[in-house]
Design a protein around this motif. Structure first.
Motif, PDB file in Angstrom:
ATOM      1  N   VAL A   1      -7.714  -6.046   7.907  1.00 61.98           N
ATOM      2  CA  VAL A   1      -7.731  -5.283   6.664  1.00 61.98           C
ATOM      3  C   VAL A   1      -6.821  -4.078   6.857  1.00 61.98           C
ATOM      4  O   VAL A   1      -7.061  -3.239   7.719  1.00 61.98           O
ATOM      5  N   VAL A   2      -5.764  -4.045   6.066  1.00 61.50           N
ATOM      6  CA  VAL A   2      -4.798  -2.950   6.097  1.00 61.50           C
ATOM      7  C   VAL A   2      -5.132  -2.026   4.931  1.00 61.50           C
ATOM      8  O   VAL A   2      -5.250  -2.483   3.794  1.00 61.50           O
ATOM      9  N   GLU A   3      -5.286  -0.731   5.212  1.00 59.61           N
ATOM     10  CA  GLU A   3      -5.862   0.161   4.198  1.00 59.61           C
ATOM     11  C   GLU A   3      -5.219   1.540   4.211  1.00 59.61           C
ATOM     12  O   GLU A   3      -4.821   2.046   5.266  1.00 59.61           O
ATOM     13  N   ASP A   4      -5.133   2.137   3.052  1.00 60.11           N
ATOM     14  CA  ASP A   4      -4.716   3.530   2.909  1.00 60.11           C
ATOM     15  C   ASP A   4      -5.698   4.427   3.668  1.00 60.11           C
ATOM     16  O   ASP A   4      -6.914   4.255   3.550  1.00 60.11           O
ATOM     17  N   LEU A   5      -5.178   5.369   4.467  1.00 62.52           N
ATOM     18  CA  LEU A   5      -6.049   6.221   5.284  1.00 62.52           C
ATOM     19  C   LEU A   5      -7.063   6.975   4.432  1.00 62.52           C
ATOM     20  O   LEU A   5      -8.240   7.089   4.799  1.00 62.52           O
ATOM     21  N   GLU A   6      -6.630   7.472   3.296  1.00 61.05           N
ATOM     22  CA  GLU A   6      -7.529   8.234   2.429  1.00 61.05           C
ATOM     23  C   GLU A   6      -8.726   7.386   2.009  1.00 61.05           C
ATOM     24  O   GLU A   6      -9.870   7.839   2.040  1.00 61.05           O
ATOM     25  N   SER A   7      -8.459   6.137   1.640  1.00 59.81           N
ATOM     26  CA  SER A   7      -9.535   5.225   1.254  1.00 59.81           C
ATOM     27  C   SER A   7     -10.458   4.946   2.437  1.00 59.81           C
ATOM     28  O   SER A   7     -11.688   4.922   2.295  1.00 59.81           O
ATOM     29  N   ALA A   8      -9.872   4.737   3.627  1.00 56.58           N
ATOM     30  CA  ALA A   8     -10.675   4.452   4.825  1.00 56.58           C
ATOM     31  C   ALA A   8     -11.586   5.620   5.169  1.00 56.58           C
ATOM     32  O   ALA A   8     -12.756   5.424   5.524  1.00 56.58           O
ATOM     33  N   LEU A   9     -11.071   6.840   5.047  1.00 57.93           N
ATOM     34  CA  LEU A   9     -11.878   8.018   5.365  1.00 57.93           C
ATOM     35  C   LEU A   9     -12.986   8.217   4.340  1.00 57.93           C
ATOM     36  O   LEU A   9     -14.108   8.602   4.690  1.00 57.93           O
TER      37      LEU A   9
ATOM     38  N   ILE B   1       0.839  -1.201   0.000  1.00 59.00           N
ATOM     39  CA  ILE B   1       0.000   0.000   0.000  1.00 59.00           C
ATOM     40  C   ILE B   1       0.873   1.249   0.000  1.00 59.00           C
ATOM     41  O   ILE B   1       0.584   2.225  -0.702  1.00 59.00           O
ATOM     42  N   GLN B   2       1.943   1.211   0.762  1.00 62.35           N
ATOM     43  CA  GLN B   2       2.863   2.354   0.816  1.00 62.35           C
ATOM     44  C   GLN B   2       3.447   2.666  -0.562  1.00 62.35           C
ATOM     45  O   GLN B   2       3.655   3.835  -0.919  1.00 62.35           O
ATOM     46  N   SER B   3       3.664   1.630  -1.368  1.00 67.62           N
ATOM     47  CA  SER B   3       4.231   1.836  -2.712  1.00 67.62           C
ATOM     48  C   SER B   3       3.182   2.275  -3.723  1.00 67.62           C
ATOM     49  O   SER B   3       3.495   2.500  -4.895  1.00 67.62           O
ATOM     50  N   GLY B   4       1.906   2.351  -3.307  1.00 65.61           N
ATOM     51  CA  GLY B   4       0.852   2.823  -4.193  1.00 65.61           C
ATOM     52  C   GLY B   4       0.275   1.753  -5.097  1.00 65.61           C
ATOM     53  O   GLY B   4      -0.491   2.060  -6.012  1.00 65.61           O
ATOM     54  N   GLN B   5       0.593   0.481  -4.820  1.00 64.31           N
ATOM     55  CA  GLN B   5       0.131  -0.588  -5.712  1.00 64.31           C
ATOM     56  C   GLN B   5      -1.200  -1.207  -5.281  1.00 64.31           C
ATOM     57  O   GLN B   5      -1.737  -2.064  -5.982  1.00 64.31           O
ATOM     58  N   ALA B   6      -1.708  -0.794  -4.134  1.00 60.81           N
ATOM     59  CA  ALA B   6      -3.007  -1.289  -3.670  1.00 60.81           C
ATOM     60  C   ALA B   6      -3.599  -0.279  -2.704  1.00 60.81           C
ATOM     61  O   ALA B   6      -2.876   0.508  -2.084  1.00 60.81           O
ATOM     62  N   LYS B   7      -4.928  -0.299  -2.584  1.00 65.52           N
ATOM     63  CA  LYS B   7      -5.593   0.544  -1.594  1.00 65.52           C
ATOM     64  C   LYS B   7      -5.771  -0.189  -0.271  1.00 65.52           C
ATOM     65  O   LYS B   7      -5.752   0.410   0.792  1.00 65.52           O
ATOM     66  N   ARG B   8      -5.994  -1.495  -0.387  1.00 63.18           N
ATOM     67  CA  ARG B   8      -6.189  -2.276   0.839  1.00 63.18           C
ATOM     68  C   ARG B   8      -5.755  -3.720   0.610  1.00 63.18           C
ATOM     69  O   ARG B   8      -5.871  -4.249  -0.501  1.00 63.18           O
ATOM     70  N   ILE B   9      -5.262  -4.325   1.682  1.00 61.10           N
ATOM     71  CA  ILE B   9      -4.821  -5.718   1.630  1.00 61.10           C
ATOM     72  C   ILE B   9      -5.375  -6.452   2.851  1.00 61.10           C
ATOM     73  O   ILE B   9      -5.272  -5.961   3.981  1.00 61.10           O
ATOM     74  N   LEU B  10      -5.958  -7.618   2.615  1.00 58.23           N
ATOM     75  CA  LEU B  10      -6.349  -8.502   3.699  1.00 58.23           C
ATOM     76  C   LEU B  10      -5.097  -9.263   4.134  1.00 58.23           C
ATOM     77  O   LEU B  10      -4.571 -10.087   3.398  1.00 58.23           O
ATOM     78  N   ALA B  11      -4.596  -8.939   5.322  1.00 59.32           N
ATOM     79  CA  ALA B  11      -3.329  -9.507   5.798  1.00 59.32           C
ATOM     80  C   ALA B  11      -3.572 -10.412   6.987  1.00 59.32           C
ATOM     81  O   ALA B  11      -4.408 -10.123   7.844  1.00 59.32           O
ATOM     82  N   GLY B  12      -2.837 -11.512   7.052  1.00 55.10           N
ATOM     83  CA  GLY B  12      -2.972 -12.409   8.188  1.00 55.10           C
ATOM     84  C   GLY B  12      -2.183 -13.679   7.973  1.00 55.10           C
ATOM     85  O   GLY B  12      -1.325 -13.766   7.094  1.00 55.10           O
TER      86      GLY B  12
END
Length: 422
Positions: free
Chosen positions: A242-250, A180-191
């Motif tokens: 769910v790990v997500e870009d703050l902008e998308s979450a807001l 997400i930090q690299s701009g390649q996704a808005k959100r990732i289901l991580a676990g």
């Protein structure tokens, strides 16, 4: 400029609670999920206790179709799908008719479908290869858990499975953060997830790293940081977020459980005291130090630590490494806890389940206590004030929690979670 990355969904299938409400109640109230295991006794294991999620047939039916469950025999995929889907729903996200190109999954596993492998081997040996069933490959490939989740949700971004022993879950969260930090996704289901059962745990029993003297008192068996610790109790399960870009979450007006500040992953190269089973202390310290630098904070900003702390002889060394990496000891040391006192060691799932616990502590404002460690090891009390090892849950308001995992192969991961402030 670094993006702000947050956690918007949580899910768990833990030995002491399946689903976030049950799990949070368990960690707040010191409820153990470690029980006597009749199968381990029947197989004459030295350690006859374990931590396994309790999954009913009714619960399975909520996540899998009747057709999918026909011939299904993969506990790791079962736990992972339950935790992953709960996290996705918890984040208020939809199941997609077409691929969601902005959303992916990094969901780790140590093995996949070990019981299915055993079943398959017997059928092949008995010349019944054609009766293996159509899902044997999906159940036994290591990426089976991420493949099932990707298909059930409709994920169109990267869908992959990582595997780094007991570091797997924490590493998966940092891999999601980086994508997400690299701009390649808005959100990732991580676990991550871990299979259960004797075919996973036998090797550890052979190594004599599991306790044998608590078979009649299962809840007393897992004793991180204790002078009477006798080895780790084998466990299993899955944790997800769910790990997500703050902008998308807001934009979605999502509930935000915590922020991920950053972290670090490294290896000790099995040098300088490190080996397949032992950590290189210099590498552990560097992992923590570099995680703090990456997060843009100082060691003094850390309010609490959720350690790896397995109830083995390495617990004292881990505490020593934390004191050196943070340059904090005695009464200045942060509070520290180990979920393994309540769940046992969930192996490849440990980092993700424990990270869910860390995030819940930030969001809900408490720190859970450590069971079975009122007799702290003298090597630990020589390093830190005993009051920093909580025996009972306290209402608190931690702002930053450090979570670390250290795995076989001399691999390390450390992530910094922060209470969300907009």
């Amino acid at each position: 400029m670094k993006k702000r990355i947050v956690i918007t969904g949580l899910g768990v299938a833990a030995p002491n609670g399946v689903g976030i409400p049950a799990f949070m109640n368990a960690i707040k109230n010191g409820v153990s999920g470690i029980r006597h295991n009749p199968l381990l006794e029947q197989l004459q294991f030295s350690c006859q206790i374990s931590g396994e999620p309790e999954i009913s047939d009714e619960l399975k039916a909520q996540y899998f179709t009747e057709l999918e469950l026909r011939g299904f025999n993969s506990s790791g995929i079962l736990y992972g799908v339950i935790a992953g889907i709960e996290a996705w729903k918890n984040a208020g996200l939809l199941f997609n008719e077409t691929p969601d190109w902005d959303s992916g999954a990094v969901f780790g596993s140590g093995t996949s479908g070990i019981d299915k492998f055993r079943e398959s081997i017997y059928k092949i040996d008995e010349l019944q290869t054609r009766r293996l069933g159509s899902t044997v490959v999906a159940q036994t490939m290591n990426s089976g858990v991420s493949a099932y989740l990707g298909g059930k949700i409709g994920l169109g971004n990267q869908v992959t499975t990582n595997s780094s022993a007991c570091t797997t879950g924490t590493e998966a969260i940092l891999m999601a953060y980086d994508r997400i930090q690299s701009g390649q996704a808005k959100r990732i289901l991580a676990g991550s997830t871990s299979d259960s059962g004797p075919y996973i745990w036998a090797g550890f029993d052979t190594l004599r790293v599991c306790p044998s003297k608590y078979n009649e008192a299962p809840t007393e068996g897992s004793r991180p940081m204790s002078a009477s610790a006798a080895g780790f109790v084998p466990g299993s399960g899955a944790g997800a977020m769910v790990v997500e870009d703050l902008e998308s979450a807001l934009e979605r007006n999502a509930v935000i459980y915590a922020e991920i500040l950053g972290g670090n992953v490294n290896s000790g190269g099995q040098r300088d005291g490190g080996s397949m089973t032992a950590p290189n202390s210099i590498a552990v310290q560097k992992c923590i130090e570099n995680a703090i630098i990456n997060a843009g904070i100082t060691a003094n900003d850390i309010d609490a630590i959720n350690g790896h702390l397995t109830a083995t002889t390495k617990d004292s060394l881990e505490i020593e490494n934390w004191t050196k990496a943070l340059d904090r000891n005695g009464a200045d040391f942060p509070y520290i806890n180990s979920l393994k006192s309540l769940t046992g060691h969930c192996l490849s799932a440990s980092g993700s389940i424990e990270s869910v616990a860390a995030v819940l502590q930030l969001h809900e404002g408490f720190l859970f206590g450590n069971n079975n460690c009122s007799d702290l090891h003298h090597e630990i009390t020589a390093l830190i004030d005993p009051s920093k090892v909580l025996l009972n849950t306290i209402n608190s308001n931690p702002k930053i929690i450090a979570k670390a995992s250290f795995g076989f192969g001399d691999v390390n991961a450390c992530v910094l979670f922060k209470k969300f402030e907009n």
